[in-house]
Design a protein around this motif. Structure first.
Motif, mmCIF file in Angstrom:
data_model
loop_
_atom_site.group_PDB
_atom_site.id
_atom_site.type_symbol
_atom_site.label_atom_id
_atom_site.label_comp_id
_atom_site.label_asym_id
_atom_site.label_seq_id
_atom_site.Cartn_x
_atom_site.Cartn_y
_atom_site.Cartn_z
ATOM 1 N N LEU A 5 1.204 -1.214 0.558
ATOM 2 C CA LEU A 5 0.354 -0.205 0.188
ATOM 3 C C LEU A 5 0.611 1.419 0.271
ATOM 4 O O LEU A 5 2.094 1.194 0.573
ATOM 5 C CB LEU A 5 -0.887 0.012 0.870
ATOM 6 C CG LEU A 5 -2.023 -0.398 1.149
ATOM 7 C CD1 LEU A 5 -2.737 -0.569 2.470
ATOM 8 C CD2 LEU A 5 -3.134 -0.978 -0.234
ATOM 9 N N ASN A 6 0.297 2.407 -0.142
ATOM 10 C CA ASN A 6 1.226 3.986 -0.355
ATOM 11 C C ASN A 6 1.444 4.419 1.024
ATOM 12 O O ASN A 6 0.388 4.333 1.681
ATOM 13 C CB ASN A 6 -0.279 4.283 -1.038
ATOM 14 C CG ASN A 6 0.797 5.916 -1.088
ATOM 15 O OD1 ASN A 6 1.573 5.960 -0.703
ATOM 16 N ND2 ASN A 6 0.372 6.643 -2.457
ATOM 17 N N PRO A 7 2.298 4.606 1.257
ATOM 18 C CA PRO A 7 2.831 4.810 2.610
ATOM 19 C C PRO A 7 2.101 5.568 2.989
ATOM 20 O O PRO A 7 1.220 6.483 4.344
ATOM 21 C CB PRO A 7 4.053 5.024 2.799
ATOM 22 C CG PRO A 7 4.741 4.396 1.735
ATOM 23 C CD PRO A 7 4.032 4.334 0.638
ATOM 24 N N HIS A 8 1.351 6.739 2.091
ATOM 25 C CA HIS A 8 0.865 8.710 2.541
ATOM 26 C C HIS A 8 -0.746 7.914 2.926
ATOM 27 O O HIS A 8 -1.464 8.104 3.405
ATOM 28 C CB HIS A 8 1.223 9.044 1.640
ATOM 29 C CG HIS A 8 2.155 9.477 1.612
ATOM 30 N ND1 HIS A 8 2.777 9.372 0.299
ATOM 31 C CD2 HIS A 8 3.207 10.331 2.192
ATOM 32 C CE1 HIS A 8 3.075 10.638 0.211
ATOM 33 N NE2 HIS A 8 4.482 10.579 1.362
ATOM 34 N N LEU A 9 -1.502 6.571 2.196
ATOM 35 C CA LEU A 9 -2.424 6.245 2.688
ATOM 36 C C LEU A 9 -2.682 5.311 4.059
ATOM 37 O O LEU A 9 -3.387 5.660 4.723
ATOM 38 C CB LEU A 9 -3.002 5.219 1.987
ATOM 39 C CG LEU A 9 -4.333 4.392 1.601
ATOM 40 C CD1 LEU A 9 -5.795 5.160 1.832
ATOM 41 C CD2 LEU A 9 -4.839 3.143 1.026
ATOM 42 N N VAL A 10 -1.304 5.039 4.196
ATOM 43 C CA VAL A 10 -1.041 4.183 5.939
ATOM 44 C C VAL A 10 -1.376 4.824 6.562
ATOM 45 O O VAL A 10 -1.718 4.956 8.145
ATOM 46 C CB VAL A 10 -0.175 3.071 5.943
ATOM 47 C CG1 VAL A 10 0.271 2.812 7.019
ATOM 48 C CG2 VAL A 10 -0.293 2.063 4.375
ATOM 49 N N LEU A 11 -0.065 6.368 6.647
ATOM 50 C CA LEU A 11 -0.318 7.288 7.599
ATOM 51 C C LEU A 11 -1.306 7.531 7.590
ATOM 52 O O LEU A 11 -2.163 8.167 9.088
ATOM 53 C CB LEU A 11 0.933 8.613 6.180
ATOM 54 C CG LEU A 11 0.998 9.665 7.436
ATOM 55 C CD1 LEU A 11 1.934 9.196 9.271
ATOM 56 C CD2 LEU A 11 1.650 10.888 7.023
ATOM 57 N N ALA A 12 -2.498 8.050 6.589
ATOM 58 C CA ALA A 12 -4.040 8.689 6.637
ATOM 59 C C ALA A 12 -4.474 7.880 7.904
ATOM 60 O O ALA A 12 -5.199 8.464 8.183
ATOM 61 C CB ALA A 12 -4.677 8.888 5.570
ATOM 62 N N VAL A 13 -4.799 6.547 7.492
ATOM 63 C CA VAL A 13 -5.950 5.686 8.224
ATOM 64 C C VAL A 13 -4.384 5.151 9.735
ATOM 65 O O VAL A 13 -5.907 5.526 10.812
ATOM 66 C CB VAL A 13 -5.709 4.426 7.665
ATOM 67 C CG1 VAL A 13 -6.240 3.200 8.521
ATOM 68 C CG2 VAL A 13 -6.020 4.740 6.108
ATOM 69 N N ALA A 14 -3.697 5.412 10.111
ATOM 70 C CA ALA A 14 -2.653 5.634 10.811
ATOM 71 C C ALA A 14 -3.345 6.764 11.879
ATOM 72 O O ALA A 14 -3.007 6.812 13.433
ATOM 73 C CB ALA A 14 -1.545 5.068 10.593
ATOM 74 N N VAL A 15 -3.352 7.922 11.473
ATOM 75 C CA VAL A 15 -3.572 9.143 12.052
ATOM 76 C C VAL A 15 -5.265 9.651 12.852
ATOM 77 O O VAL A 15 -5.408 9.920 14.096
ATOM 78 C CB VAL A 15 -3.413 10.249 11.541
ATOM 79 C CG1 VAL A 15 -3.608 11.794 12.218
ATOM 80 C CG2 VAL A 15 -2.027 10.274 11.206
ATOM 81 N N VAL A 16 -5.822 8.696 12.223
ATOM 82 C CA VAL A 16 -8.121 8.587 11.979
ATOM 83 C C VAL A 16 -7.582 7.528 13.090
ATOM 84 O O VAL A 16 -8.341 7.637 14.328
ATOM 85 C CB VAL A 16 -7.879 8.267 10.866
ATOM 86 C CG1 VAL A 16 -9.792 8.051 11.447
ATOM 87 C CG2 VAL A 16 -7.777 9.561 10.248
ATOM 88 N N LEU A 17 -7.246 6.329 13.034
ATOM 89 C CA LEU A 17 -7.530 4.629 13.450
ATOM 90 C C LEU A 17 -6.207 4.422 14.722
ATOM 91 O O LEU A 17 -5.692 3.361 13.845
ATOM 92 C CB LEU A 17 -8.508 3.923 12.604
ATOM 93 C CG LEU A 17 -9.491 4.386 11.829
ATOM 94 C CD1 LEU A 17 -9.937 3.572 10.880
ATOM 95 C CD2 LEU A 17 -10.892 4.658 13.616
ATOM 96 N N PRO A 18 -6.182 4.872 15.446
ATOM 97 C CA PRO A 18 -4.930 3.800 16.202
ATOM 98 C C PRO A 18 -4.688 2.920 15.964
ATOM 99 O O PRO A 18 -5.260 2.339 16.564
ATOM 100 C CB PRO A 18 -4.418 4.806 17.601
ATOM 101 C CG PRO A 18 -5.703 5.944 18.249
ATOM 102 C CD PRO A 18 -6.498 5.669 16.664
ATOM 103 N N GLY A 19 -3.905 1.678 15.724
ATOM 104 C CA GLY A 19 -3.521 0.733 15.689
ATOM 105 C C GLY A 19 -3.806 -0.058 13.753
ATOM 106 O O GLY A 19 -3.162 -0.726 13.272
#
Length: 91
Positions: A5-19
């Motif tokens: 997955l695109n690291p920026h997508l992973v970053l966005a999801v991680a910011v919104v939903l921890p873990g």
């Protein structure tokens, strides 16, 4: 081989939903550990902080773990993407 997955997508999801960044990186147990520690440390600092401390101060332990989880998810996603790109580069 499917690209990570695109690291920026992973970053966005991680910011919104921890873990969830760890779950997207195929590390669900690591994500669960981050969530559990965020809850535990957030509850600990909430109970031990003085009454005049702000909400952010009362949740500092949980916020710290959440921030580390965000950084970890992004770092792992970037490394996986770089390794995949190197392995699939035209020769």
């Amino acid at each position: 081989m499917k690209p990570p997955l695109n690291p920026h997508l992973v970053l966005a999801v991680a910011v919104v939903l921890p873990g969830m960044g760890q779950v997207l990186n195929r590390q669900p147990v690591r994500g669960l550990v981050f969530v559990c520690f965020a809850i535990l440390l957030g509850a600990f600092t909430l109970k031990t902080a003085a009454p005049e401390v702000s909400f952010v101060g009362k949740m500092a332990g949980g916020l710290f773990v959440w921030a580390m989880a965000v950084l970890d998810a992004y770092k792992v996603a970037r490394i996986r993407r770089a390794v995949w790109a190197h392995a699939n580069a035209p020769r």
